[in-house]
Scaffold this motif. Sequence first.
Motif, PDB file in Angstrom:
ATOM      1  N   ARG A   1       2.059   8.611   9.273  1.00  0.00           N
ATOM      2  CA  ARG A   1       0.611   8.480   9.147  1.00  0.00           C
ATOM      3  C   ARG A   1       0.045   7.347   9.984  1.00  0.00           C
ATOM      4  O   ARG A   1      -0.997   7.490  10.628  1.00  0.00           O
ATOM      5  CB  ARG A   1       0.257   8.265   7.675  1.00  0.00           C
ATOM      6  CG  ARG A   1      -1.233   8.208   7.382  1.00  0.00           C
ATOM      7  CD  ARG A   1      -1.463   7.845   5.923  1.00  0.00           C
ATOM      8  NE  ARG A   1      -0.815   6.585   5.596  1.00  0.00           N
ATOM      9  CZ  ARG A   1      -1.340   5.392   5.873  1.00  0.00           C
ATOM     10  NH1 ARG A   1      -2.519   5.318   6.460  1.00  0.00           N
ATOM     11  NH2 ARG A   1      -0.706   4.284   5.543  1.00  0.00           N
TER      12      ARG A   1
ATOM     13  N   ARG B   1      -5.872   5.239  -1.675  1.00  0.00           N
ATOM     14  CA  ARG B   1      -5.944   4.580  -0.372  1.00  0.00           C
ATOM     15  C   ARG B   1      -4.626   3.863  -0.088  1.00  0.00           C
ATOM     16  O   ARG B   1      -4.296   2.879  -0.741  1.00  0.00           O
ATOM     17  CB  ARG B   1      -7.088   3.571  -0.348  1.00  0.00           C
ATOM     18  CG  ARG B   1      -7.325   2.969   1.033  1.00  0.00           C
ATOM     19  CD  ARG B   1      -8.582   2.111   1.048  1.00  0.00           C
ATOM     20  NE  ARG B   1      -8.976   1.839   2.409  1.00  0.00           N
ATOM     21  CZ  ARG B   1      -8.492   0.834   3.133  1.00  0.00           C
ATOM     22  NH1 ARG B   1      -7.595   0.038   2.606  1.00  0.00           N
ATOM     23  NH2 ARG B   1      -8.909   0.647   4.370  1.00  0.00           N
ATOM     24  N   PRO B   2      -3.857   4.321   0.904  1.00  0.00           N
ATOM     25  CA  PRO B   2      -2.566   3.707   1.181  1.00  0.00           C
ATOM     26  C   PRO B   2      -2.662   2.375   1.909  1.00  0.00           C
ATOM     27  O   PRO B   2      -1.711   1.612   1.933  1.00  0.00           O
ATOM     28  CB  PRO B   2      -1.863   4.753   2.063  1.00  0.00           C
ATOM     29  CG  PRO B   2      -2.984   5.481   2.733  1.00  0.00           C
ATOM     30  CD  PRO B   2      -4.111   5.520   1.735  1.00  0.00           C
ATOM     31  N   ASP B   3      -3.808   2.095   2.539  1.00  0.00           N
ATOM     32  CA  ASP B   3      -3.958   0.859   3.301  1.00  0.00           C
ATOM     33  C   ASP B   3      -4.629  -0.209   2.456  1.00  0.00           C
ATOM     34  O   ASP B   3      -5.670   0.027   1.845  1.00  0.00           O
ATOM     35  CB  ASP B   3      -4.810   1.085   4.558  1.00  0.00           C
ATOM     36  CG  ASP B   3      -4.161   2.074   5.509  1.00  0.00           C
ATOM     37  OD1 ASP B   3      -2.928   2.023   5.635  1.00  0.00           O
ATOM     38  OD2 ASP B   3      -4.886   2.883   6.101  1.00  0.00           O
TER      39      ASP B   3
ATOM     40  N   GLU C   1      -4.922  -1.003  -3.485  1.00  0.00           N
ATOM     41  CA  GLU C   1      -5.182   0.301  -4.078  1.00  0.00           C
ATOM     42  C   GLU C   1      -6.390   0.230  -5.012  1.00  0.00           C
ATOM     43  O   GLU C   1      -6.623  -0.801  -5.653  1.00  0.00           O
ATOM     44  CB  GLU C   1      -3.965   0.774  -4.884  1.00  0.00           C
ATOM     45  CG  GLU C   1      -2.775   1.142  -4.009  1.00  0.00           C
ATOM     46  CD  GLU C   1      -2.962   2.452  -3.287  1.00  0.00           C
ATOM     47  OE1 GLU C   1      -3.872   3.200  -3.666  1.00  0.00           O
ATOM     48  OE2 GLU C   1      -2.213   2.728  -2.355  1.00  0.00           O
TER      49      GLU C   1
END
Length: 271
Positions: free
Chosen positions: A164, A239-241, A244
Motif C-alpha cells: 500500500r 486509517r492505517p497511517d 487510529e
Amino acid sequence: MTALATRDVTDADVRAALSGVLDPELDEPITDLGFVRSVEVDGGDVTVHLRLPTSFCSPNFAYLMASDSKDALTGLAGVGRVVVELDDHHDSDLINRGLAADAGYRGTFGHEAEKDLEELRATFRRKAHTAAMERCLTALLRADSTLAEDGLGSVRLRDLPAGRERDALLSRRSALGLPDAPDAPVLVDHEGRPPVAGDTAMFLRRARSTRISIDGNAHFCRGLLRTRYEGSGADQAPRPDGAEPADHHLLLPLTPLTSGTAVADATPKES
C-alpha cells in the motif's frame, strides 16, 4: 438494431465515484473520512449531502471537495441530474448556490477567491508526495537496522517492498509528473531534485514533519466529525497511517467512595 440496455446507477456506484474525491489537506477519500452524509438515487438522478468536522472548515477546501464530488458524479455513466449540497457549514448557502449554477470557484466567491483552486491542489499534491515518500523510507529504516538516514539517497523505487505505501507513493509521484522507473531515486522533492550533499538526514526530517502534520490533522478531524455527528464513526474507514480513530478511549476507572471507611483511610493520621 436493438439498443443496448443501460444499467441503473446504484448507491454503490455513487459511493465508488466519490471514493476518488480527496480531502486536499488530509489526502484521504471523503468516503473514508465519513464526509458523505447521505446518497439518494432516483433513476439517473443523484443527490448527495456532504458534512464536515466543523462549521468553519476552510471555505476553499469545502468548495473543492463539493465541486470535485459533483464532477465525479456528472461523469458517471447513466447519471442524469446531479445535486451536491454541503450541510451545516457557515458558507453552505453560498457554496450550494454556486454548485447549482455551475458558477465555478471564482464565480461563487467573487473577490474573496484570492487564489485559483489549481494552485491549492498543487500545494497539497506536493505535501501528499512528501508524506508518502517519508512513510516508505521510514519503513525501510525500521526494517533494516544497517540502513542509515544519510544513505537513503541511494534508495531506488525498486528497493521499496510492494504494498500500500509503495502504491501510494507511485500515485503521488504520477500526480506530480515524477518518474516511476525502477531506478528512479525515492528521496526527491516535488520537482524530482535530490537533497544536496550532507543534507539527506535533514531532508528526511523535514519530510517527516510534513507527514506528522497530515496524520495529526487527519486524526483530529475524524474525531471532530464523530463528536459533531453521532454515529458518523461507523462511516469512517480504519486509517492505517498515523493514529487510529478511537471511538472508545481506555481511561483509568474511577472508584466511587461508597463508605466512610474509604474517606477515613484517605485522611492523614496524626503521629
